[in-house]
Design an enzyme around this catalytic site. Structure first.
Site: not given
Length: 633
Positions: A530, A549
Site C-alpha cells: 500500500h 504490511c
C-alpha cells in the site's frame, strides 16, 4: 481487519497486519477472538465480564467501569512465535515383502549360498534394517516389493558403477547447499580372499537399501528443501511440495549416468544457479583473504576529514562494480593517501551507494561501511547462501514470467515481466516486533482511495490505552466506530468491555494510513502492499518499521504495472476520490520473501542484514535434521 494505524497525533504511522507485540504466554490472542475461544486468564478475564462492546450510559466520562478496576492491566494481542524445530519422524522400512528369490540383472537364479554364480539373493533384503521418513519408506517398499524390479546398486557380488556414480553425486551435495553427511553411505567391507557368501550378500543388500534410501532423501530434499519452513515459526507459511518419489529408483537404474540424473533434480532457476555459482566461488576463495576494516565513529560527511579515507578508497576498489571502477578510474588513480573527504571521493561514494540501494547522499554511516567492506566474512556469506538455496526450494520451481518479488532484508520490491525486472522500488516492512510473514500468493485487486479497517490487534494493543484516557480519541481523528454493525460515537463505547464486536475504520482522506491505494493478494495474514502519507521512512537505510504490511515508495507505478495500465490512468482513478476496486486482468504471483543473499537483475549476488534473525533458526533446523538422521539411520 488488516492494516495500519495512522495517527495524526502520534508516531503511529506504521504499516498494517497483526500487531505482533510481545505478550505474556497467558495473553488472550487475536486468534482466540477469531475462534471464539473464551478461555480466561488473569490478564484478560475482566474483558469478558460485560456484554461485548457495551455502550456506556450517557453522561459518563469514558463509559461506566461496571465495578472494574481502571488500573487493571491492559490486554495484549500476541503474534506468531519461533519454535524449537521438531524433525521429521523416521520409521523402519517394512521389508517383510522383499523376500522374493529373484536375482539381479539377467543372471539365472541359483540356490542360496552357492558360489557358482556371483549373485545377490533378494531374499536378504528382508533382513535389511533402514529407517526413513514416510514418503521415502513408501517409495522403497513400492519398488522392492515388486519382484520384477532388479536391484539398482549391486550386480552379482559387487557394487556396480551406477552405485559409484550415485555416491559421487551425493558426496557433492554441498555444491547445491545440502549437507553430504545427510546422504553418506558406507560401502560394505568384503574380504575377497576369504568371502563368506551369506555375510557378503547380507552386507550388499543392506547397502542396496541404504543407498536407495539416501538417493530418495536427496531427491526429496533438493526439490522441496530438507526442513519444513512451517516448523520454524508462525511467520512462515508454505504449502510444502509433494515430491513424486515412485519413479526415482527406476529412472536411476535406467539412466546411463545415475549420478547425473540425481544431480539433475536440483533446481535450475536463474536465481538458484546464481546462488550456486556464488557458493562455489566463495568456497574456492582463500579463506584467509584480507578483510578491510573501516572504523568510523558516527557519520562521515562531505568536506570532513578522516584517517579512514584510505581504507574507504581501498574498499571501494575491492568491492565496487566494474562500472564504478571504470567511471571513477581517474579518482582511484589520483588518490595519494590523503585524509580529506574530497568532492571526487564523495561522488565515488554516492555512485556506490546508489548501486547498493542506499541513500546516495555521500554520507558514510554504518550501512554504507558494511556495504563497502563486503559486509560479511566469507564464512557468513556462505551460510547465507546455503540458507537462501534452501528457501528457494520452498517457492515454486518456476517463479513465472510475470511476478512481484518483495525481499524483506533488502527492503525492496521488484516487478518482473517477460522474465525481466522492469520496476524496482524501496519498501518499508514490518518491525522486529511486527514481522512481515514469508509466503507467496497472487495479486488480485487494486483498491483506490481505500478505507483502513483497523485490526483488533491495533485496537487492543495501541488504541485502547488512549481510549481509556480519552474516549473521544477516535471521534477527534475522524475514525468510524461500529458496535455489532451499528455506527456509534467513540465516546459512547465502554472501552473497558470486550472489543470483539467493535470495529474501527478510517475513511479515505489525505491522512488515511493506506494513502491513495492498496494492492491486495488476499491471505490469512492480512498482508498487502500500500501507499502511505508518511514518506520519510523511505529515506532510511533500515526500513523494518511497519506493523507487517509492505509500504511502497512508488505505489502508483506498481499499481500501473500489475493492472497493465498507465500511470495516468492510475492518477485518474485516484482523482475520482471514490473508494473503488479494480481487478487485475490476470492474477500475478507475489513472493513476500526473506533472502539475506539474493541475485540482482544482473545476476550478481547481494547480501543483506538478517533483520529478524531468521537465518539462525534455519541453521538450527539444519543441525537438528542432520543430527536426527545420523542417529536414526
Amino acid at each position: 481487519m488488516t492494516f495500519v494505524l495512522k495517527s495524526a497525533v502520534s508516531a503511529l504511522a506504521v504499516s498494517c497486519g497483526l500487531a505482533m507485540m510481545a505478550a505474556p504466554a497467558h495473553a488472550y490472542t487475536l486468534m482466540d477472538m477469531l475462534r471464539g475461544d473464551r478461555q480466561r486468564t488473569q490478564s484478560t478475564i475482566f474483558m469478558d465480564q460485560m456484554p461485548p462492546g457495551r455502550v456506556a450510559p450517557r453522561g459518563g466520562e469514558g463509559g461506566s467501569l461496571g465495578g472494574l478496576d481502571p488500573e487493571a492491566p491492559l490486554p495484549k494481542v500476541s503474534g506468531p512465535r519461533y519454535y524449537t524445530y521438531k524433525t521429521e519422524a523416521l520409521q523402519f522400512v517394512d521389508t517383510s515383502k522383499f523376500a522374493d528369490p529373484i536375482v539381479t540383472g539377467a543372471v539365472a537364479e541359483v540356490s542360496p549360498g552357492s558360489d557358482s554364480e556371483p549373485v545377490v539373493q533378494r531374499r536378504f533384503l528382508a533382513q535389511a534394517k533402514v529407517r526413513a521418513n514416510a514418503d521415502v519408506a513408501k517409495a522403497l517398499e513400492t519398488y522392492y516389493s515388486d519382484g520384477r524390479n532388479p536391484l539398482v546398486w549391486v550386480d552379482g557380488n559387487q557394487i556396480n558403477e551406477r552405485a559409484q556414480s550415485a555416491m559421487a553425486a551425493l558426496a557433492d551435495a554441498a555444491s547445491v547447499g545440502l549437507d553430504p553427511a545427510d546422504y553418506a553411505v558406507q560401502t560394505p567391507a568384503v574380504d575377497p580372499a576369504n568371502p563368506d557368501p551369506a555375510a557378503r550378500d547380507r552386507a550388499l543388500t543392506q547397502f542396496e537399501l541404504e543407498l536407495s534410501a539416501k538417493v530418495l532423501a536427496f531427491v526429496q530434499d533438493t526439490v522441496r528443501g530438507r526442513i519444513d519452513p512451517n516448523k520454524i515459526s508462525g511467520y512462515h507459511d508454505f504449502q510444502r511440495k509433494v515430491v513424486n518419489l515412485t519413479p526415482v529408483l527406476k529412472l536411476a537404474r535406467m539412466s546411463p549416468n545415475a549420478g547425473a540424473y540425481i544431480a539433475s533434480r536440483s533446481p535450475d532457476s536463474p536465481q538458484f544457479e546464481a546462488l550456486k555459482a556464488e557458493l562455489a566461488k566463495l568456497r574456492a576463495a582463500d579463506s584467509n583473504e584480507e578483510q578491510i576494516v573501516i572504523s568510523l565513529q558516527g557519520l562521515l560527511k562531505p568536506g570532513d576529514s578522516s584517517s579512514e579515507i584510505a581504507n574507504i578508497v581501498k574498499a571501494l576498489q575491492k568491492h565496487g562494480s566494474e562500472k564504478l571502477k571504470t567511471d571513477h578510474a581517474a579518482t582511484f588513480a589520483a588518490y595519494a593517501g590523503g585524509s580529506d573527504y574530497s568532492p571526487e571521493i564523495v561522488s565515488l561514494v554516492e555512485d556506490f551507494q546508489k548501486e547498493h540501494g542506499l541513500k546516495p547522499d555521500g554520507v558514510i554511516g554504518q550501512a554504507t561501511v558494511r556495504a563497502m567492506t563486503g559486509g560479511d566474512t566469507n564464512a557468513s556469506k556462505i551460510d547465507k547462501l546455503v540458507v537462501a538455496m534452501e528457501q528457494v526450494r520452498w517457492l515454486p520451481e518456476d517463479l513465472g514470467s510475470r511476478y512481484v518479488m518483495i525481499n524483506q532484508p533488502a527492503y525492496m520490491a521488484y516487478y518482473h515481466n517477460d522474465g525481466k525486472e522492469q520496476l524496482s522500488m524501496r519498501v518499508v516492512v514490518g518491525g522486529k516486533n511486527n514481522q512481515t510473514y514469508f509466503f507467496n500468493d497472487e495479486i488480485e485487486t487494486v483498491e483506490f482511495n481505500p478505507f483502513w479497517g483497523v485490526p483488533q490487534s491495533i485496537i487492543i494493543n495501541e488504541m485502547l490505552p488512549k481510549l481509556r484516557s480519552d474516549p473521544n480519541y477516535l471521534d477527534q481523528l475522524g475514525y468510524e466506530v461500529e458496535v455489532n454493525g451499528h455506527a456509534v460515537a467513540s465516546s459512547s463505547v465502554d472501552w473497558y468491555g470486550s472489543t470483539a464486536n467493535v470495529s474501527v475504520r478510517q475513511p479515505p482522506s489525505s491522512d488515511n494510513a493506506l494513502g491513495e491505494l492498496k494492492i491486495l493478494f488476499p491471505n490469512s495474514h492480512a498482508i498487502y502492499m500500500h501507499d502511505t502519507p508518511s514518506k520519510s521512512f523511505f529515506k532510511r537505510d533500515m526500513r523494518a518499521l511497519s506493523h507487517g504490511c509492505v509500504r511502497l515508495a512508488n505505489p502508483r507505478a506498481m499499481a500501473a504495472a500489475v493492472l497493465g495500465t498507465t500511470a495516468d490512468d492510475v492518477a485518474r482513478q485516484i482523482a475520482s476520490g471514490q473508494n473503488h476496486a479494480v481487478k487485475v486482468p490476470q492474477k500475478i504471483p507475489v513472493y513476500v520473501s526473506y533472502f539475506t543473499a539474493w541475485p540482482n537483475k544482473d545476476g550478481v549476488v547481494e547480501y543483506f542484514d538478517d533483520v529478524y534473525g531468521r537465518d539462525a533458526y534455519v541453521d538450527k533446523a539444519f543441525d537438528a535434521t542432520t543430527k536426527a538422521r545420523g542417529a536414526q539411520i
